[in-house]
Design a protein around this motif. Structure first.
Motif, short mmCIF file in Angstrom:
data_model
loop_
_atom_site.label_atom_id
_atom_site.label_comp_id
_atom_site.label_asym_id
_atom_site.label_seq_id
_atom_site.Cartn_x
_atom_site.Cartn_y
_atom_site.Cartn_z
N PRO A 119 -63.09 -18.86 -27.02
CA PRO A 119 -64.08 -18.08 -27.69
C PRO A 119 -64.81 -18.27 -28.71
CG PRO A 119 -62.97 -16.49 -27.45
CD PRO A 119 -61.96 -17.96 -26.70
N HIS A 120 -65.96 -18.30 -28.90
CA HIS A 120 -68.14 -19.44 -28.92
C HIS A 120 -67.21 -18.63 -30.93
CE1 HIS A 120 -70.89 -21.16 -31.45
NE2 HIS A 120 -71.11 -22.02 -29.53
N GLU A 121 -66.72 -19.29 -31.90
CA GLU A 121 -67.02 -18.84 -32.61
C GLU A 121 -67.80 -17.98 -33.91
OE1 GLU A 121 -68.19 -23.38 -35.11
OE2 GLU A 121 -65.58 -22.56 -35.06
N ALA A 122 -69.06 -18.44 -33.35
CA ALA A 122 -70.23 -17.35 -33.91
C ALA A 122 -70.19 -16.08 -33.12
CB ALA A 122 -71.31 -18.84 -33.43
N VAL A 155 -73.15 -12.58 -34.26
CA VAL A 155 -73.89 -12.46 -33.12
C VAL A 155 -74.01 -11.18 -32.54
CG1 VAL A 155 -75.38 -13.73 -31.26
CG2 VAL A 155 -74.57 -15.43 -32.42
N VAL A 156 -72.96 -11.36 -32.09
CA VAL A 156 -72.76 -9.00 -31.40
C VAL A 156 -73.10 -8.12 -32.44
CG1 VAL A 156 -71.57 -7.65 -30.51
CG2 VAL A 156 -71.34 -9.89 -29.75
N ALA A 157 -72.65 -8.41 -33.43
CA ALA A 157 -72.03 -7.62 -35.15
C ALA A 157 -74.29 -7.76 -34.91
CB ALA A 157 -71.99 -8.41 -36.31
N PHE A 197 -74.88 -12.73 -21.05
CA PHE A 197 -75.12 -11.67 -21.86
C PHE A 197 -75.10 -10.91 -22.41
CE2 PHE A 197 -76.79 -11.46 -17.22
CZ PHE A 197 -77.82 -11.60 -17.90
N HIS A 198 -73.74 -11.46 -23.09
CA HIS A 198 -72.86 -10.58 -24.21
C HIS A 198 -73.05 -10.53 -26.00
CE1 HIS A 198 -70.68 -14.11 -22.11
NE2 HIS A 198 -70.56 -14.34 -23.58
N ALA A 199 -74.00 -11.59 -25.81
CA ALA A 199 -74.10 -12.74 -26.95
C ALA A 199 -75.93 -12.82 -27.24
CB ALA A 199 -74.43 -14.01 -27.49
N HIS A 200 -76.67 -11.75 -26.26
CA HIS A 200 -78.15 -11.80 -26.14
C HIS A 200 -78.33 -9.91 -26.45
CE1 HIS A 200 -82.19 -10.07 -24.50
NE2 HIS A 200 -82.35 -11.77 -23.89
N PRO A 201 -79.69 -9.87 -27.38
CA PRO A 201 -80.15 -8.52 -27.94
C PRO A 201 -80.34 -7.14 -26.80
CG PRO A 201 -81.44 -10.38 -28.80
CD PRO A 201 -80.91 -11.51 -27.58
N VAL A 202 -79.71 -7.89 -25.80
CA VAL A 202 -80.16 -6.60 -24.67
C VAL A 202 -78.47 -5.73 -24.58
CG1 VAL A 202 -79.31 -7.91 -22.99
CG2 VAL A 202 -81.11 -5.48 -22.57
N PHE A 203 -77.79 -6.52 -25.13
CA PHE A 203 -76.51 -5.97 -24.54
C PHE A 203 -75.76 -4.71 -25.29
CE2 PHE A 203 -71.61 -6.12 -25.42
CZ PHE A 203 -71.26 -6.65 -23.90
N ALA A 218 -65.49 -9.34 -23.55
CA ALA A 218 -64.51 -8.65 -23.74
C ALA A 218 -64.59 -8.77 -25.61
CB ALA A 218 -63.15 -9.21 -23.33
N ILE A 219 -64.44 -8.86 -25.67
CA ILE A 219 -64.60 -8.98 -27.62
C ILE A 219 -65.96 -8.44 -27.06
CG2 ILE A 219 -65.60 -10.48 -29.52
CD1 ILE A 219 -64.02 -12.82 -28.01
N ALA A 220 -66.31 -8.90 -27.07
CA ALA A 220 -68.59 -7.65 -27.20
C ALA A 220 -68.24 -6.49 -26.60
CB ALA A 220 -69.32 -8.62 -26.35
N LEU A 221 -67.79 -6.67 -25.68
CA LEU A 221 -67.10 -4.92 -24.83
C LEU A 221 -66.64 -4.06 -26.23
CD1 LEU A 221 -67.37 -5.19 -21.55
CD2 LEU A 221 -68.32 -4.51 -22.58
N GLU A 222 -65.24 -4.48 -27.15
CA GLU A 222 -64.55 -3.88 -27.65
C GLU A 222 -65.54 -3.98 -29.57
OE1 GLU A 222 -60.97 -6.28 -27.15
OE2 GLU A 222 -60.67 -6.09 -24.92
#
Length: 210
Positions: free
Chosen positions: A8-11, A15-17, A137-143, A167-171
């Protein structure tokens, strides 16, 4: 799937936050609003549970899902008119195919109060180059809107790292997940699934668990 990114990307978490703490205000395109309105009345009047098949391509997966779930209404969405126009098998009466951009369609669906029972994201473009993280998608502003739509989310990919990131973004948004190998069996859901399985590639499936 080949990529120089092997984890998984370190950033990703930053980004999700950032997207979770901000409001996505990009204007919605008129053609996407019209596409949404073309099916909105039927969705509102149909008492059956709703299944969304986001990025459905030719609609084969939507047709299969409709056949497997005759007690549900299935909406397949794809931005390509060419893919959706290809004649395949007949479309079940409980399946609607819509040409629209997902970024707009998800926001319109959420604003209208749609509450899908299931939401499928099958073999999205993984954008495997590390510098293209924000295209996923999980690193997009619409997520946050994607998550807020709710329902049991299922995603499939031949690149495990993509699903690990999802999974990281959903969690982060409070959705517990399960990631496991996928055996598509004799009736794969998509052409990509059929092709990848036939070439011997490992396939992966992620689902939310609550």
């Amino acid at each position: 799937m080949r990529s120089t990114q092997t984890a998984p990307h370190e950033a990703l978490e930053a980004v999700v936050a950032r997207h979770a703490a901000s409001r996505f205000v990009k204007p919605i395109a008129d053609y996407n609003r019209q596409a949404f309105l073309a099916v909105a009345d039927q969705v509102e009047q149909d008492a059956r549970p709703l299944i969304l098949d986001s990025g459905c391509g030719t609609g084969d997966s939507s047709r299969l899902l409709a056949a497997r779930h005759p007690d549900h209404l299935v909406i397949g969405i794809d931005r390509s008119a060419d893919r959706l126009s290809r004649r395949r098998t007949s479309t079940p009466s409980n399946c609607l195919l819509v040409r629209a951009d997902l970024v707009d369609f998800w926001r319109l669906a959420h604003a209208a109060g749609w509450q899908p029972a299931h939401h499928y994201l099958l073999y999205p473009n993984p954008e495997p180059k590390p510098r293209h993280l924000k295209r996923r998608f999980h690193a997009h502003p619409v997520f946050p809107t994607f998550v807020a739509l709710g329902g049991r989310i299922e995603a499939r990919s031949n690149w495990r790292v993509y699903l690990e990131e999802l999974a990281i973004a959903l969690e982060f948004h409070g959705r517990a997940t399960r990631l496991f190998p996928l055996d598509p069996g004799p009736e794969p859901l998509t052409l990509f699934e059929r092709k990848y399985a036939a070439s011997g590639q490992a396939l992966w499936r992620l689902t939310t668990t609550g």
